[in-house]
Structures are given as structure tokens and as C-alpha cells.
Motif scaffolding. Structure first.
Motif, PDB file in Angstrom:
ATOM      1  N   GLU A   1       1.476  14.972  -2.868  1.00 46.94           N
ATOM      2  CA  GLU A   1       2.223  14.845  -4.118  1.00 46.94           C
ATOM      3  C   GLU A   1       3.160  13.633  -4.122  1.00 46.94           C
ATOM      4  N   TYR A   2       3.472  13.081  -2.928  1.00 44.29           N
ATOM      5  CA  TYR A   2       4.385  11.949  -2.810  1.00 44.29           C
ATOM      6  C   TYR A   2       3.770  10.894  -1.909  1.00 44.29           C
ATOM      7  N   GLU A   3       4.145   9.631  -2.167  1.00 46.26           N
ATOM      8  CA  GLU A   3       3.644   8.505  -1.386  1.00 46.26           C
ATOM      9  C   GLU A   3       4.814   7.623  -0.973  1.00 46.26           C
ATOM     10  N   VAL A   4       4.656   6.939   0.165  1.00 50.71           N
ATOM     11  CA  VAL A   4       5.679   5.996   0.643  1.00 50.71           C
ATOM     12  C   VAL A   4       5.027   4.657   0.974  1.00 50.71           C
TER      13      VAL A   4
ATOM     14  N   LYS B   1       1.535  11.432  -8.620  1.00 55.79           N
ATOM     15  CA  LYS B   1       0.886  11.706  -9.899  1.00 55.79           C
ATOM     16  C   LYS B   1       1.463  10.827 -11.016  1.00 55.79           C
ATOM     17  N   THR B   2       2.787  10.801 -11.141  1.00 53.87           N
ATOM     18  CA  THR B   2       3.424  10.057 -12.230  1.00 53.87           C
ATOM     19  C   THR B   2       3.664   8.596 -11.895  1.00 53.87           C
ATOM     20  N   LYS B   3       3.590   8.248 -10.602  1.00 58.68           N
ATOM     21  CA  LYS B   3       3.867   6.895 -10.100  1.00 58.68           C
ATOM     22  C   LYS B   3       5.328   6.488 -10.295  1.00 58.68           C
ATOM     23  N   LYS B   4       6.181   7.459 -10.554  1.00 59.66           N
ATOM     24  CA  LYS B   4       7.611   7.183 -10.739  1.00 59.66           C
ATOM     25  C   LYS B   4       8.298   7.135  -9.374  1.00 59.66           C
ATOM     26  N   GLU B   5       9.023   6.034  -9.136  1.00 59.79           N
ATOM     27  CA  GLU B   5       9.727   5.882  -7.862  1.00 59.79           C
ATOM     28  C   GLU B   5      10.948   6.795  -7.835  1.00 59.79           C
TER      29      GLU B   5
ATOM     30  N   GLU C   1       0.823  -1.200   0.000  1.00 58.69           N
ATOM     31  CA  GLU C   1       0.000   0.000   0.000  1.00 58.69           C
ATOM     32  C   GLU C   1       0.863   1.257   0.000  1.00 58.69           C
ATOM     33  N   TRP C   2       0.523   2.199  -0.856  1.00 63.87           N
ATOM     34  CA  TRP C   2       1.203   3.496  -0.909  1.00 63.87           C
ATOM     35  C   TRP C   2       0.407   4.484  -0.058  1.00 63.87           C
ATOM     36  N   THR C   3       1.113   5.197   0.828  1.00 67.05           N
ATOM     37  CA  THR C   3       0.477   6.148   1.738  1.00 67.05           C
ATOM     38  C   THR C   3       1.008   7.553   1.465  1.00 67.05           C
ATOM     39  N   PRO C   4       0.121   8.557   1.330  1.00 66.48           N
ATOM     40  CA  PRO C   4       0.596   9.937   1.115  1.00 66.48           C
ATOM     41  C   PRO C   4       1.405  10.427   2.317  1.00 66.48           C
ATOM     42  N   ILE C   5       2.448  11.219   2.059  1.00 76.66           N
ATOM     43  CA  ILE C   5       3.237  11.763   3.159  1.00 76.66           C
ATOM     44  C   ILE C   5       2.480  12.933   3.786  1.00 76.66           C
ATOM     45  N   PRO C   6       2.753  13.249   5.064  1.00 73.59           N
ATOM     46  CA  PRO C   6       1.966  14.265   5.786  1.00 73.59           C
ATOM     47  C   PRO C   6       1.988  15.679   5.187  1.00 73.59           C
ATOM     48  N   GLU C   7       3.125  16.091   4.636  1.00 73.29           N
ATOM     49  CA  GLU C   7       3.243  17.484   4.169  1.00 73.29           C
ATOM     50  C   GLU C   7       2.455  17.781   2.908  1.00 73.29           C
TER      51      GLU C   7
END
Length: 171
Positions: free
Chosen positions: A21-24, A34-38, A12-18
């Protein structure tokens, strides 16, 4: 093997708190939502993985372990605390390897896990291979910061004229 294959399909990808735009992931990966690029970070002079993000139009550099800790433990839990790696390996940013505590907790853990340091590094000119930047620094009497700068940017040489590279598991 492609790096994306390493990430389990059901992770599962989780959005970062700030920002959203990014997931971890719990296994320590980060990507652009957005782009799903690691994103692939670089290693700083202390052996930690740092990533460059653009948050609300501003570029910034963040330590990956702190991003993951703030995402899964809560930003409030990490405020004013150290985020450290339980097993001492700063390249393993999985949630179950991260801990949040006081500076004393972090130092105690550091002494306990002192033998686990980081990524192997090679001196181009001599061919010598070291287990870590710290070991290389001790043996060659060059600052860890200079070795890290050179290893992260192959065009940069140290004051003594040496070039360094990080070794991957394949080399």
C-alpha cells in the motif's frame, strides 16, 4: 518549488515490506502506492521523522528511517538492531545516510556526530530561534518532548505557556 519537483523523475519507488500500500525511494520519500500522494511526516521528540500509515486496515505510526532501512537492507537485517543516521542528521533519510547496527554502534555514531541535530525551532512568545529542539530545551529549561509537541501542533503550549514552531529553510 513544489515538493514533488525535488524527487528525480527517474527515481524508483519500492513497496515497503509490510504491505504494498506504500512505496519509498532511496532518497527517503514515502507515498501511498494507490493515490501516488506523498506523505509528510512529523518530527518526534527525538528529532526523527515519523509517518502515520494504515496497514491492513489498522492505523499505526512508524519511524521513516526504519521503514526505509527495512525496505532496502531487509527486515531480517534490521531485526533487534538500531537504525541510525551516519551524519547525525535525523531529517536526512536517504539510504546512503542510514546504517543498521548495535546500540553501541548507534551511540558511538551519536557522540561522533553530536553537532548535527535537527530542524531549527522558534519560540513564538520570545522570538528566539534555536538550531534544534535540544538546544532550545537546554536554553529555556523546557523538556524536549514538550517543545516537540508544541511545534508539531501550534495550538498546544508548554507548561510555561510558550508556543513553538519548526522553521523551514525559507524562513
Amino acid at each position: 518549488m513544489d515538493r514533488m519537483e525535488v524527487i528525480e523523475e527517474n527515481e524508483e519507488w519500492t513497496p515497503i515490506p509490510e504491505t504494498d500500500e506504500y512505496e519509498v525511494t532511496r532518497s527517503g520519500h514515502i507515498r501511498n502506492a494507490k493515490t501516488k500522494k506523498e506523505l509528510h511526516g512529523t518530527i518526534d521528540s527525538q528529532g526523527r521523522v515519523k509517518v502515520y500509515l494504515t496497514i491492513h486496515g489498522k492505523s499505526c505510526c512508524k519511524i521513516l528511517s526504519r521503514i526505509i532501512a527495512e525496505t532496502y537492507f531487509g527486515k531480517e537485517a534490521c531485526y533487534g538492531k538500531d537504525v541510525y543516521h551516519k551524519n547525525g542528521n535525523k531529517l536526512k533519510n536517504e539510504v546512503n545516510n542510514l546504517a543498521v547496527g548495535t546500540r553501541s554502534d548507534s551511540m558511538r555514531n551519536s557522540y561522533k556526530t553530536r553537532n548535527v541535530i535537527g530542524k531549527p525551532v522558534k519560540c513564538i512568545e520570545t522570538g528566539l530561534i534555536f538550531k534544534s529542539i535540544e538546544e532550545c530545551s537546554d536554553c529555556m529549561d523546557i523538556s524536549r518532548n514538550a517543545i516537540s509537541r508544541s511545534a508539531n501542533n501550534p495550538q498546544v503550549k508548554t507548561r510555561d505557556g510558550y508556543h513553538f514552531i519548526f522553521l523551514t529553510e525559507l524562513e
